[in-house]
Design an enzyme around this catalytic site. Structure first.
Site, mmCIF file in Angstrom:
data_model
loop_
_atom_site.group_PDB
_atom_site.id
_atom_site.type_symbol
_atom_site.label_atom_id
_atom_site.label_comp_id
_atom_site.label_asym_id
_atom_site.label_seq_id
_atom_site.Cartn_x
_atom_site.Cartn_y
_atom_site.Cartn_z
ATOM 1 N N CYS A 337 -29.316 47.513 92.642
ATOM 2 C CA CYS A 337 -28.478 46.914 91.611
ATOM 3 C C CYS A 337 -27.018 46.874 92.066
ATOM 4 O O CYS A 337 -26.677 46.106 92.960
ATOM 5 C CB CYS A 337 -28.670 47.643 90.291
ATOM 6 S SG CYS A 337 -28.091 46.689 88.858
ATOM 7 N N HIS A 442 -34.526 48.268 89.305
ATOM 8 C CA HIS A 442 -34.534 49.718 89.152
ATOM 9 C C HIS A 442 -35.982 50.198 89.032
ATOM 10 O O HIS A 442 -36.854 49.477 88.558
ATOM 11 C CB HIS A 442 -33.789 50.131 87.881
ATOM 12 C CG HIS A 442 -32.317 49.960 87.945
ATOM 13 N ND1 HIS A 442 -31.494 50.800 88.658
ATOM 14 C CD2 HIS A 442 -31.505 49.037 87.359
ATOM 15 C CE1 HIS A 442 -30.240 50.416 88.510
ATOM 16 N NE2 HIS A 442 -30.215 49.346 87.733
#
Length: 484
Positions: A337, A442
């Site tokens: 991310c 994630h």
């Protein structure tokens, strides 16, 4: 139906509220009750993506997500109606019922409480109507008298839910009896009456040596010590604050993989890496200086709530050069991310979300920030992965996305022939050498398929951890206090 409620309060942050609330969720579920967790307001950059009643996706704190799993129920935005995600020391993004609220984010702390209380109360009432037991977690301490007038997470919730309360202290820090007594003493008399028991957490040693303090404390307050919980070093539950144990993991056996996770100031979703700490032969630690990266096999750049600011911090520590040397020598680098965004050439922010700046230049990508946040659960499959990460080829993964940035190939670099290999469209890329990998998803280490591919085995399951925690409740508690 109106659920009976038990509330876990703490003498401070880090006392063990989240751990105990999770244990109680599984304990009550094992008694045959329909159970839901609840925390009115959580401040954490560790968040999970869950479905909203409207069928969209929203965010809740990771602790309530895991508590829902422990309770054997589906995580729901009502379980954590207000989530505050720190962006700086005096600024937080406000997430109400799963969605970012810019107007509330701009309000001062004390100005928010009356605006959000109706939604908090409605969420709690709805959970009580649908369940037999609601396990409520407080925040910080209920005796923060500077915040009492604007409280929406501790005793105001306890009164609204008519909750029986447990007060937890971390005895490993020292001063636990003073913390318990002082917290009790600062509460108004009607709120003291809600404290049904004191809990001593993280105890090391012979419990017999505690006498006569528990008896004296009960004489002073009328409240018994109902549990003494021993220190749980590797209980298997991801910690709410992520960097929970500064000691490198040590699971036994010969170490074959040394992993350093860069712990920048606004790092987020560090809990997703908890499974790495329970894999035999893997040694995982945290990195805040170049010395922490010496001799490691992997460097992980985790997510962050402030990519540009944390990238500046990383450079100030000299970590950028150390990461570049590691990558140039063929060492593995994984960016997740915000960490993926750092690996690229540039950060472009025309909407004032995060900030502009040069990236680390390890992937020929550029990230542009957008006002709207991408929040969703995602299932995807890696394409053909080359080099050091080749074991991930064709591996299917389930994860979640929480990001403002959108990342793409750097056009000028592509024209010059420097093209990143796109492994999952719009979500994962690697460099030509194959040792630098960046992903928006994630939760990769929480996939058994990923652990099997990379390590040939898996970590202990969360469900097994929940069962051990529930067994501990039977072992360490006078469970009469838990009968609602």
């Amino acid at each position: 139906m109106s659920a009976r409620c038990i509330m876990v309060l703490g003498t401070s942050s880090g006392a063990g509220k989240s751990w105990l609330a999770t244990a109680l969720c599984r304990w009550y579920a094992n008694q045959g009750w329909k159970v839901a967790p609840f925390k009115a307001q959580n401040m954490s950059n560790n968040a999970r993506v869950v479905a909203t009643p409207g069928g969209e996706y929203g965010e809740i704190g990771s602790a309530q997500y895991f508590q829902a799993l422990a309770a054997r129920t589906v995580p729901d935005v009502r379980m954590n109606p207000l989530l505050l995600k720190p962006e700086a020391d005096t600024k937080s993004q406000v997430v109400l019922l799963g969605r970012v609220e810019r107007e509330l984010s701009a309000l001062p702390w004390r100005g928010r409480s009356e605006r959000v209380w109706p939604q908090i109360a409605e969420a709690l009432d709805a959970l009580r109507a649908e369940n037999d037991v609601v396990v409520i977690e407080g925040a910080g301490s209920p005796a923060e008298i500077n915040l009492a007038a604007s409280d929406v997470v501790n005793m105001r919730v306890a009164r609204h839910a008519d909750a029986r309360c447990l007060l937890v202290a971390d005895i490993d820090r020292g001063g636990a009896f003073a913390h318990l007594y002082g917290t009790w003493a600062l509460l108004p008399e009607d709120e003291r009456a809600r404290i049904a028991g004191f809990v001593l957490n993280k105890f090391r040693g012979d419990a017999a040596l505690l006498a006569p303090a528990p008896q004296l404390l009960q004489e002073y307050t009328g409240v018994p010590v109902v549990a003494t919980i021993p220190m749980q070093w590797r209980h298997g539950l991801p910690e709410e604050d992520g960097v929970f144990d500064e000691r490198p993991s040590a699971t036994g056996g010969e170490v074959h993989t040394r992993i350093a996770i860069v712990a920048y100031p606004r790092a987020s979703n560090l809990d997703e890496f908890a499974p790495l700490r329970s894999i035999e032969g893997v040694r995982q630690g945290w990195a805040r200086s170049p010395a922490d990266l010496e001799g490691v096999d992997w460097i992980i750049l985790p997510g962050t709530k402030a990519t540009a600011a944390d990238l500046r911090w990383l450079r100030d520590q000299g970590l950028d050069s150390a990461i570049a040397r590691h990558a140039a020598a063929g060492g593995r680098v994984l960016g997740v991310c915000g960490g993926l965004q750092m690996l690229g050439e540039a950060l472009i922010d025309t909407v004032g979300v995060d900030g502009n700046g040069p990236g680390l230049g390890l992937l020929p990508l550029v990230t542009s920030f957008e006002a709207e946040k991408t929040v969703r659960s995602t299932r995807a499959r890696f394409g053909e992965v080359g080099g050091a990460w080749g074991a991930l080829s064709q591996v299917e993964v389930l994860g979640y996305e929480i990001h403002h940035g959108q990342t793409a190939q750097h056009p000028a670099m592509a024209a010059a022939g420097d093209v990143a290999r796109e492994l999952i469209p719009g979500l994962a890329w690697q460099n030509a050498a194959g040792n630098v990998l960046g992903v928006y998803l994630h939760g990769l280490p929480e996939n058994a398929s990923v652990l099997q591919a990379l390590f040939g085995g898996g970590a202990q399951t969360l469900d097994a951890a929940f069962e051990r925690m529930a067994q501990g409740v039977d072992q360490w508690f006078d469970t009469r206090v838990l009968r609602l």
